[in-house]
Write a protein that holds these residues in place. Structure first.
Motif, short mmCIF file in Angstrom:
data_model
loop_
_atom_site.label_atom_id
_atom_site.label_comp_id
_atom_site.label_asym_id
_atom_site.label_seq_id
_atom_site.Cartn_x
_atom_site.Cartn_y
_atom_site.Cartn_z
N PRO A 359 0.80 -1.22 0.00
CA PRO A 359 0.00 0.00 0.00
C PRO A 359 0.84 1.28 0.00
N ASN A 360 0.24 2.33 -0.47
CA ASN A 360 0.79 3.68 -0.35
C ASN A 360 2.22 3.83 -0.87
N LEU A 361 2.41 3.43 -2.12
CA LEU A 361 3.74 3.54 -2.72
C LEU A 361 3.94 4.91 -3.36
N VAL A 362 5.19 5.24 -3.59
CA VAL A 362 5.51 6.47 -4.32
C VAL A 362 5.76 6.10 -5.78
N ALA A 363 5.05 6.78 -6.67
CA ALA A 363 5.24 6.52 -8.09
C ALA A 363 5.42 7.84 -8.81
N GLY A 364 5.88 7.78 -10.05
CA GLY A 364 6.04 9.00 -10.83
C GLY A 364 4.70 9.67 -11.09
N ALA A 365 4.76 10.92 -11.47
CA ALA A 365 3.53 11.67 -11.75
C ALA A 365 3.33 11.87 -13.24
N ASN A 366 4.21 11.24 -14.04
CA ASN A 366 4.22 11.47 -15.49
C ASN A 366 4.39 12.95 -15.80
N GLU A 367 5.17 13.58 -14.97
CA GLU A 367 5.43 15.01 -15.13
C GLU A 367 6.82 15.26 -14.57
N GLU A 368 7.63 15.88 -15.37
CA GLU A 368 9.02 16.14 -14.98
C GLU A 368 9.08 16.83 -13.62
N GLY A 369 9.84 16.23 -12.67
CA GLY A 369 10.05 16.87 -11.38
C GLY A 369 8.99 16.59 -10.32
N TYR A 370 8.05 15.69 -10.63
CA TYR A 370 7.02 15.40 -9.63
C TYR A 370 6.77 13.92 -9.47
N HIS A 371 6.48 13.51 -8.25
CA HIS A 371 6.05 12.14 -7.98
C HIS A 371 4.71 12.19 -7.26
N LEU A 372 4.02 11.05 -7.25
CA LEU A 372 2.78 10.92 -6.49
C LEU A 372 3.07 10.04 -5.28
N ILE A 373 2.62 10.42 -4.14
CA ILE A 373 2.75 9.54 -2.99
C ILE A 373 1.40 8.92 -2.66
N ASN A 374 1.46 7.79 -1.97
CA ASN A 374 0.25 7.04 -1.59
C ASN A 374 -0.52 6.52 -2.81
N VAL A 375 0.20 6.01 -3.76
CA VAL A 375 -0.47 5.40 -4.91
C VAL A 375 -0.83 3.96 -4.55
N ASN A 376 -2.04 3.56 -4.86
CA ASN A 376 -2.50 2.22 -4.53
C ASN A 376 -3.08 1.51 -5.74
N PHE A 377 -2.60 0.29 -5.93
CA PHE A 377 -3.09 -0.53 -7.03
C PHE A 377 -4.57 -0.83 -6.80
N GLY A 378 -5.33 -0.79 -7.86
CA GLY A 378 -6.77 -1.09 -7.75
C GLY A 378 -7.58 0.16 -7.58
N ARG A 379 -7.09 1.08 -6.74
CA ARG A 379 -7.81 2.33 -6.56
C ARG A 379 -7.36 3.36 -7.62
N ASP A 380 -6.04 3.50 -7.79
CA ASP A 380 -5.53 4.57 -8.66
C ASP A 380 -5.22 4.10 -10.08
N TYR A 381 -4.98 2.81 -10.24
CA TYR A 381 -4.71 2.28 -11.57
C TYR A 381 -4.95 0.79 -11.55
N SER A 382 -5.05 0.22 -12.73
CA SER A 382 -5.23 -1.23 -12.80
C SER A 382 -4.22 -1.79 -13.80
N ALA A 383 -4.23 -3.10 -13.93
CA ALA A 383 -3.24 -3.73 -14.80
C ALA A 383 -3.91 -4.70 -15.74
N ASP A 384 -3.25 -4.96 -16.87
CA ASP A 384 -3.73 -6.00 -17.77
C ASP A 384 -3.33 -7.37 -17.24
N ILE A 385 -2.16 -7.42 -16.63
CA ILE A 385 -1.65 -8.69 -16.11
C ILE A 385 -1.03 -8.43 -14.73
N VAL A 386 -1.37 -9.28 -13.77
CA VAL A 386 -0.69 -9.24 -12.48
C VAL A 386 -0.05 -10.60 -12.27
#
Length: 590
Positions: A359-386
RNA sequence: CGGGGUGUAGCGCAGUUGGAAGCGCGCUGCGUUUGGGACGCAGAGGUCGGCGGUUCAAGUCCGCCCACCCCGACCA
C-alpha cells in the motif's frame, strides 16, 4: 605418440587475448588454436580428449536406448520456415543462398531435421518409442563469443531427440537423460548441478540445465542450501514478504526535482526503496497468428526489486522484448524518470504480484520533477496482467522452505527439454495409435556441448603449472619423459622399450623423445597435464629403475624397470575405478 | 547494438619531438651442455591491421574502415 612427431607445440606465453584460465592453458599446452572470434581449430591433443568425452556420451546415451545417426549441418530454409523459426530467430542464425538462389540455414540445432525424418519414417505406434542422437557441428552467431571454448560460435554438440507415443513415454526418456547426463559429467570428473530453466527458443514444457559452477560462468543461479532448490535466475521463484497492512491514504503530488532514479527518490523522501514503485518500459514483439505486433509494455515492480525479463517475456507471451526508447515512452503519455502507471494510454500494463499487497507507494507523476505519494493498485490504476515478474536475488526466500537463497555463477554444459508437440504440430509428425487415431509424436531434445565440456574440465582441473586431466578425459594416460644424458644410448633404448611395451599393452603414451633440456620436458609435462609421468634417465638406467609420478601429487617414486608395466596398469585401473565410483543415482528434482 | 581497450617478427612487448623498425622468448645451422623453461657463435624472419589524407619525410599526426579482447545488452 612421439612428441618429436606431434603436430603442436607448447607456448611459453599465452596470447594476450586469453584471460580465462582454461583458454590460456589449452592454448599454451597446444590443444587449440583460434581462427576467428568464437571459431577454433582442435589440435591432436584436444581431439583425443574430445573423442574420449564423445565416447563417454555415446556409451551413456546408447545405454538408455539411443541410436546414433548423423544429420546435415546445412539445411534448406523451407524446413525452418515451417516451424516459423526462420522468422523468429534473428541474426544468431547463419543464412546463405545456394547457387540456385535458395535460402539455406546453418544448423543451430536439429529439431527441424529430426522432425522431417520422423514424419517420413514414423507411421505407427509400433515404431515408438525411439531415441536418436548425433554429435554434430552447430553454428550460432552469438553476439559475444568469449572465454575461449566456453562460449563459441561454431561448436560441437551431442543432441538427442526422443520420440514417444504418449506423455508417460516422454517422462521416462526425460528422466533417463536426467540420470545419463549426471553419469556423463561424473565420468568426465566435472561437478555439475541440475537446475530448472526457461524453455527459451526451444519452446516446450519443462527444461533443466546442467551447470558447472564457476565464477567465470555467465548464468546466474539461485540455490537453497536448506532444501536443495535450484534454478536459473531467469525463472527462479521466491517467497515475497508481504508488507504490513496500512490504511490507503489519499494520493498527493510532491515536488521531486532531479530525482530520476529510485535511489535518489528514496533518499530525498527519506523512505525505504520498498515503499516506491519502479516503472520499466519495454517494447514487446508479440505473435498474433502468423503476424507479429509490437506492443508497448509498462512493467511495475517494487523499487527494491529488479524486473526479470524472462518472466516478463513469458507473461506477455512475447517473442522478443527490448527496452523502449524515450520517444516510445512519451507516445504513451509517460515521462522517463517520472513515469507512473496512473493515466496511461495504449500500454500493456504488467504489475508484479507483490504490488497489489504493497500500500501507499511512491510513483512517478508522469510530469518532470514530480512524484505521487500514496499510490495504490486497484484504486488509482489497474493492470492487464498481475503476475510474478521480478528476479530472485541473494538472500531472497526459498519458495519451498523459506530458506535464504544463494547466488552463484555457472556455465551451462548440458540441457534437457520436454518439447512436447511443438515441432510435431508445426511439421506434421503424426502416427497412427493403437486406437486408430492419428496423433502427434511427443518429442524431447537433449544437448551437451562437448567442447564446452572439455573447457570446463580444464577450468576445474589445473594449477599454476598447467592442466591436470582426469584419467577418463586425458589425451594420453602416461607422459614418458626421456632424459638420455651424454653419449649414452642406453637410456634411449630403455625409453623406446617402455614406450613400445606400454603401447602394445593398450596404455596410451605420449613419449617425449625430443632433444630438449630436462627443464623444458618437465615443464611441458606439467603443462599438458597427463595423469602419470614416467622419467627414464641416464642415471636411473644404471639402477635399472624408472621414476613414477602423478601429476596431482608432488611425490616421486623410484620403481624397478621391470615393474613399470604392472604399476602403470594398476594405477590407471585404480584411477578409472575412482572415477567410476562417482557415478551414482541422482534423485530427480522437478 | 552501447561502453572500454588492443593491433609493430610465431608469442610477449618497446619504439621519445614525425627523421635508417628494435628487445626477450621461440625458429635455423654449428659447437658445448643434459633431473625443472642451459650456453656460445652465426643466421632467417616485418604489408608496423587496412585504405585515404597532412608532410620534404608517417609505426608516430588526422579521417574512415577492419579485426581481436573485456564489460553490458542479447542468447541454448
Amino acid at each position: 605418440m612421439r612428441m618429436s612427431q606431434l603436430f603442436s607445440q607448447t607456448l611459453r606465453e599465452a596470447p594476450s587475448e586469453a584471460e580465462v584460465v582454461s583458454h590460456r592453458l589449452l592454448l599454451r599446452a597446444g590443444f587449440i588454436r583460434q581462427l576467428a572470434a568464437g571459431i577454433f581449430s582442435y589440435l591432436p591433443l584436444a581431439r583425443r580428449s574430445l573423442n574420449k568425452i564423445e565416447n563417454i556420451i555415446r556409451e551413456e546415451i546408447n545405454a538408455i536406448g539411443g541410436q546414433e545417426v548423423t544429420m546435415p549441418v546445412v539445411h534448406p530454409a523451407d524446413l525452418w520456415k515451417e516451424t516459423q523459426r526462420w522468422y523468429q530467430i534473428g541474426s544468431e542464425m547463419g543464412r546463405f543462398k545456394d547457387k540456385n538462389n535458395r535460402d539455406m540455414v546453418l544448423a543451430m540445432t536439429h529439431e527441424e531435421v529430426v522432425s522431417d525424418l520422423v514424419r517420413k519414417e514414423i507411421r505407427s505406434y509400433r515404431q515408438l518409442p525411439r531415441l536418436i542422437y548425433h554429435i554434430q557441428t552447430k553454428w550460432r552467431d552469438d553476439p559475444r563469443p568469449r572465454a575461449g571454448l566456453i562460449r563459441v560460435r561454431e561448436f560441437t554438440m551431442k543432441d538427442s531427440y526422443s520420440l514417444d507415443a504418449d506423455w508417460e513415454g516422454l517422462d521416462l526418456q526425460y528422466r533417463n537423460h536426467y540420470q545419463a547426463y549426471f553419469n556423463i559429467f561424473n565420468r568426465c570428473d566435472l561437478p555439475v548441478i541440475a537446475v530448472k530453466s526457461d524453455v527459451g527458443m526451444m519452446g516446450g514444457k519443462m527444461a533443466h540445465e546442467y551447470m558447472y559452477l564457476t565464477p567465470i560462468g555467465e548464468d546466474t543461479l539461485l540455490l537453497c542450501d536448506q532444501c536443495g532448490y535450484s534454478a536459473n535466475r531467469q525463472i527462479a521463484l521466491f517467497r515475497k514478504v508481504k508488507p504490513p497492512e496500512e490504511k490507503m491514504l489519499p494520493v498527493e503530488k510532491v515536488s521531486t526535482p532531479n530525482c530520476k532514479t529510485i535511489a535518489d527518490l528514496a533518499t530525498l523522501l527519506d523512505i525505504p526503496e520498498s515503499k516506491t514503485a519502479k516503472a520499466v518500459f519495454m517494447m514487446a514483439t508479440i505473435p498474433q497468428g502468423v503476424e507479429t505486433v509490437d506492443k508497448f509494455v509498462f512493467a511495475v515492480v517494487r523499487g527494491d526489486m529488479e524486473v526479470n525479463e524472462t518472466k516478463l517475456t513469458n507473461a506477455v507471451k512475447a517473442k522478443e522484448l527490448r527496452p523502449a526508447t524515450e520517444e516510445e515512452i512519451r507516445v504513451v503519455g509517460a515521462e522517463p524518470g517520472y513515469a507512473s502507471p496512473v493515466g496511461l494510454k495504449d500500454a500493456l500494463v504488467v504489475v508484479d504480484d507483490l504490488i497489489p499487497q504493497s500500500p501507499n507507494l511512491v510513483a512517478g507523476a508522469n510530469e518532470e520533477g514530480y512524484h505521487l505519494i500514496n499510490v495504490n493498485f486497484g484504486r488509482d490504476y489497474s493492470a492487464d496482467i498481475v503476475t510474478d515478474i521480478v528476479s530472485a536475488q541473494e538472500g531472497s526466500l526459498c519458495i519451498h522452505c523459506g530458506g535464504s537463497l544463494r547466488e552463484v555463477r555457472g556455465v551451462e554444459v548440458g540441457n534437457i527439454f520436454k518439447l512436447g508437440t511443438r515441432y510435431s504440430d508445426s511439421m506434421g509428425c503424426t502416427f497412427l495409435d493403437k486406437d486408430g487415431q492419428e496423433k502427434p509424436v511427443i518429442m524431447g531434445s537433449y544437448g551437451i556441448g562437448s567442447g564446452r565440456c572439455m573447457a570446463c574440465v580444464a577450468e576445474e582441473h589445473n594449477d599454476e603449472l598447467g592442466l591436470k586431466w582426469p584419467i577418463s578425459v586425458a589425451p594420453y594416460h602416461v607422459h614418458l619423459v626421456l632424459l638420455p644424458g651424454k653419449n649414452d644410448k642406453k637410456a634411449v633404448q630403455i625409453g623406446d622399450e617402455i614406450f613400445t611395451d606400454l603401447c602394445q599393452a593398450g596404455v596410451e603414451v605420449l613419449y617425449d623423445d625430443r632433444e630438449e633440456s630436462p627443464g623444458v620436458k618437465f615443464t611441458d609435462a606439467d603443462l599438458i597435464g597427463l595423469p602419470i609421468r614416467l622419467t627414464v634417465s641416464d642415471r636411473m638406467v644404471k639402477q635399472k629403475s624408472v621414476e613414477f609420478k602423478f601429476r596431482r601429487s608432488e611425490d616421486k617414486e623410484i620403481i624397478a624397470k621391470d615393474d613399470v608395466m604392472t604399476k602403470v596398469k594398476t594405477e590407471i585401473a585404480r584411477m578409472e575405478a575412482e572415477i567410476k565410483s562417482k557415478v551414482v543415482e541422482m534423485p530427480f528434482k522437478d
